[in-house]
Motif scaffolding. Sequence first.
Motif, PDB file in Angstrom:
ATOM      1  N   ALA A   8       0.897  -1.182   0.082  1.00 42.22           N
ATOM      2  CA  ALA A   8       0.045   0.139  -0.012  1.00 42.22           C
ATOM      3  C   ALA A   8       0.778   1.291   0.167  1.00 42.22           C
ATOM      4  N   GLY A  19      -4.230   7.087  -2.609  1.00 49.24           N
ATOM      5  CA  GLY A  19      -3.925   5.914  -2.376  1.00 49.24           C
ATOM      6  C   GLY A  19      -4.183   4.803  -3.186  1.00 49.24           C
ATOM      7  N   THR A  63      -7.517   5.412   3.574  1.00 49.00           N
ATOM      8  CA  THR A  63      -7.093   3.972   4.292  1.00 49.00           C
ATOM      9  C   THR A  63      -8.475   3.106   4.393  1.00 49.00           C
ATOM     10  N   GLU A  67      -9.201  -0.550   2.369  1.00 50.76           N
ATOM     11  CA  GLU A  67      -9.402  -1.461   3.193  1.00 50.76           C
ATOM     12  C   GLU A  67     -10.791  -2.125   2.812  1.00 50.76           C
ATOM     13  N   ILE A  74      -5.029  -2.755   6.624  1.00 57.27           N
ATOM     14  CA  ILE A  74      -3.759  -2.261   6.271  1.00 57.27           C
ATOM     15  C   ILE A  74      -2.991  -1.992   7.632  1.00 57.27           C
ATOM     16  N   VAL A  77       1.825   1.954   5.522  1.00 60.66           N
ATOM     17  CA  VAL A  77       1.749   2.258   4.129  1.00 60.66           C
ATOM     18  C   VAL A  77       3.082   3.051   3.791  1.00 60.66           C
ATOM     19  N   VAL A 177      -2.297   5.778  11.164  1.00 59.96           N
ATOM     20  CA  VAL A 177      -1.767   5.196   9.847  1.00 59.96           C
ATOM     21  C   VAL A 177      -0.181   4.848  10.145  1.00 59.96           C
TER      22      VAL A 177
END
Length: 463
Positions: A8, A19, A63, A67, A74, A77, A177
Amino acid sequence: MATTDFIAAIELSSSKISGIAGKKNSDGSIQVLAYAREDASSFIHKGVIYNIDKTAQALASITNKLENQLNNSIAKVYVGIGGQSLRTVKNAVSRTLDEEGIISQELVDSICDENLEVPLADMSVLDVAPQEYKIDNTLQADPVGVAGQHITGQFLNIVARASLKKNLEHSFEQAKVEIADLLIAPIALANAVLTENEMRSGCALVDFGADTTTISVYKNNILRYLSVLPLGGNTITRDITSLQMEEQDAEKLKLQYGNALYEEEEESETPAVCALEDGRAIELATLNNIIGARSEEILANVWNQLQLSGYEDKLFSGVVFTGGGANLKNIEEAFRKQSKIEKVKTMRFVHDTVHGFSDVLTKDGMQNTLLGLLAAGNENCCLQEVKPILEKPNDPNDTQTVIGFDTGKDTVKEAPKKPEPSKPTSGTKTGTGTKKPGNTKPNRFWGLFDKIQEEILGDGEKM
């Protein structure tokens, strides 16, 4: 079905946050499994985060979208870092030995450590592009083991304002994240669109972004110069708004009618015009005079940066354009007129074959950096769940089940208990899984079997 093996990556640019998640196939191609984007024009300017709260919200949203498409969580990243303050600074560290000797790894490490200690006012070193080492009067890419008395390490430090990295890390921390690695976005882009031959023979990569234009110079497969201009495609768009229109309408006109080298047809009796949605008509010559003037300024600054790099006459593979701004008509020819370079081309997509999401990953140069970040990742970014597993006991005579936990790391398990000897009972299982007859008289086979056991194990230790 949940996807458990993927990489990712997230790109933060002036116009959007994007993303992506995908995996690398055995044939070298990339399979895109998920894609998401959020508008970032209100809280990111020229690649710099100005509102951490809004950035964190956008990151969390992206995110979650990824997902949902992956049907899995995830864990981390890869993140690209860029922006207006990104640039390179040369530095040199020298050592003189008492007498000629062999250059050791410890000496090279100490030179590298001293390079990182160079004082920078309000700037921080993000990465170091490896350069050659000068040993006495010769250049060496790998100095360890070379004989010499004087060594000079030449470094190209990639630096940026300290707040650039700090705000980026705070935004991801607030969004909860985890960052697998911070990648220099222009380097990831160069690896995705330039060939090894171009980097070796000498090449400049010019990425025309929304609010910035990034210039990277390569020679002998080494990054030699990096600079970011605070000018981009949106600069042209805002100039067009002087014709009394919104930015959205100005962007449409630029994309549809823009020409960096517009020339009006002399034979035409009436000037060519373009119609706006409000019914107004604007002459194409008026529109393109604005576009041409700003394009000329941006290209002049690009050429000036190439001259400052000192490699303007060593770019045997020429200049490569990419990014959304490179789609402007005749921009290559306009640069040829500005500079002394004839070899100019545009890369609108990465070298790798990409499968999936072709509707959003269009070949217009706007997603090249994001795909480059994905290609640069090398660790599985999937959140590994803790799952119970069954293992066979070490002792083949132990029929006890051993339970461990799969954490993606080491397996924790109970040691198998030592089996206690037991007397045979009528009707129980043997080690081969075959039952002896129950209350019936043992046949000739079983009698012979018991006799052998007695001779080997002794009485009372039969299986």
